[in-house]
Design a protein around this motif. Structure first.
Motif, short mmCIF file in Angstrom:
data_model
loop_
_atom_site.label_atom_id
_atom_site.label_comp_id
_atom_site.label_asym_id
_atom_site.label_seq_id
_atom_site.Cartn_x
_atom_site.Cartn_y
_atom_site.Cartn_z
N UNK A 49 0.82 -1.18 -0.04
CA UNK A 49 -0.09 -0.03 -0.12
C UNK A 49 0.83 1.11 -0.06
N UNK A 50 1.92 1.15 0.67
CA UNK A 50 2.90 2.50 0.78
C UNK A 50 3.41 2.58 -0.31
N UNK A 51 4.08 1.42 -0.99
CA UNK A 51 4.63 1.65 -2.37
C UNK A 51 3.78 2.13 -3.33
N UNK A 52 2.46 1.85 -3.61
CA UNK A 52 1.61 1.82 -4.62
C UNK A 52 1.31 3.30 -4.45
N UNK A 53 1.18 3.88 -3.29
CA UNK A 53 0.74 5.50 -3.01
C UNK A 53 1.93 6.38 -3.46
N UNK A 54 3.17 5.73 -2.96
CA UNK A 54 4.39 6.68 -3.47
C UNK A 54 4.52 6.52 -4.90
N UNK A 74 4.80 -4.54 -9.65
CA UNK A 74 5.89 -4.56 -8.69
C UNK A 74 5.61 -5.75 -7.56
N UNK A 75 6.52 -6.31 -7.44
CA UNK A 75 6.54 -7.44 -6.36
C UNK A 75 7.53 -7.02 -5.21
N UNK A 98 14.13 -3.83 1.99
CA UNK A 98 12.96 -3.69 1.01
C UNK A 98 13.59 -3.82 -0.49
N UNK A 99 13.15 -4.89 -1.17
CA UNK A 99 13.57 -5.12 -2.35
C UNK A 99 12.25 -5.22 -3.36
N UNK A 100 12.34 -4.53 -4.49
CA UNK A 100 11.33 -4.20 -5.30
C UNK A 100 11.90 -4.95 -6.87
N UNK A 101 10.84 -5.85 -7.19
CA UNK A 101 11.22 -6.54 -8.69
C UNK A 101 10.13 -5.73 -9.50
N UNK A 140 11.05 3.18 9.49
CA UNK A 140 12.18 2.47 8.35
C UNK A 140 11.64 2.04 6.96
N UNK A 141 10.22 1.50 7.21
CA UNK A 141 9.65 1.11 6.06
C UNK A 141 9.16 2.17 5.25
N UNK A 142 8.53 3.26 5.72
CA UNK A 142 8.14 4.42 4.95
C UNK A 142 9.27 4.93 4.27
#
Length: 168
Positions: A49-54, A74-75, A98-101, A140-142
């Motif tokens: 949710x945080x990643x999609x919003x950003x 994004x995974x 945090x890794x994103x493919x 840290x996650x944010x």
């Protein structure tokens, strides 16, 4: 007069350096329009949710008036692990990774235009207050989400610029 002549002579090599503005034309430019044409897929969990919003904020997808041209899939892989241990097996330090493919898919052809991975990590001190530690983990996650999304958007912009240059 000599200073002006010197400034002109020194400025001439800069005009031939090959640098071009990424966002030429502002919000009406090709890159900015390409970024707004990216639809971001849903992602599970809080990190998703945080990643999609950003990503939606940075891409400007909410300002899109027409149909999307690209889809961004994004995974995420979010890990929290203990690092520092005391003699009584108490964790004193954690690392959040945090890794994103991500894949940018052209919706017209179904072709994957960009397929990459980006990741960052952050160190977290574990303190005696459980609330403070949880707050630090969440912060840290944010922060990681913002940094990773910035890198994804930059790579997409570079790819769109390359595609735009190849199409001309």
């Amino acid at each position: 007069m000599r200073r002006l002549a010197l400034a002109v002579v020194l400025a001439l090599p800069l005009s031939a350096c090959g640098l071009h503005p990424m966002y030429a034309g502002g919000s009406g430019g090709a890159i900015a329009q390409g970024l707004t044409a990216v639809d971001v897929s849903e992602m599970p969990g809080r990190a998703g949710w945080l990643m999609r919003s950003a990503l939606v904020d940075r891409l400007g997808s909410a300002r899109r008036t027409g149909p999307a041209r690209y889809r961004l899939d994004v995974r995420l892989d979010d890990k929290l692990e203990g690092l520092g241990l005391l003699s009584d097996d108490t964790v004193t330090r954690e690392r959040r990774t945090l890794r994103a493919r991500y894949q940018l898919v052209d919706l017209a052809t179904g072709q994957i235009v960009l397929d990459e991975t980006v990741g960052l990590d952050a160190g977290i001190d574990v303190v005696s207050s459980e609330y403070a530690t949880v707050a630090a983990e969440n912060t840290a996650l944010e922060n990681l989400t913002k940094e990773v999304s910035d890198r994804i958007v930059t790579r997409i912009a570079l790819k769109l610029r390359a595609l735009d240059a190849a199409g001309k």
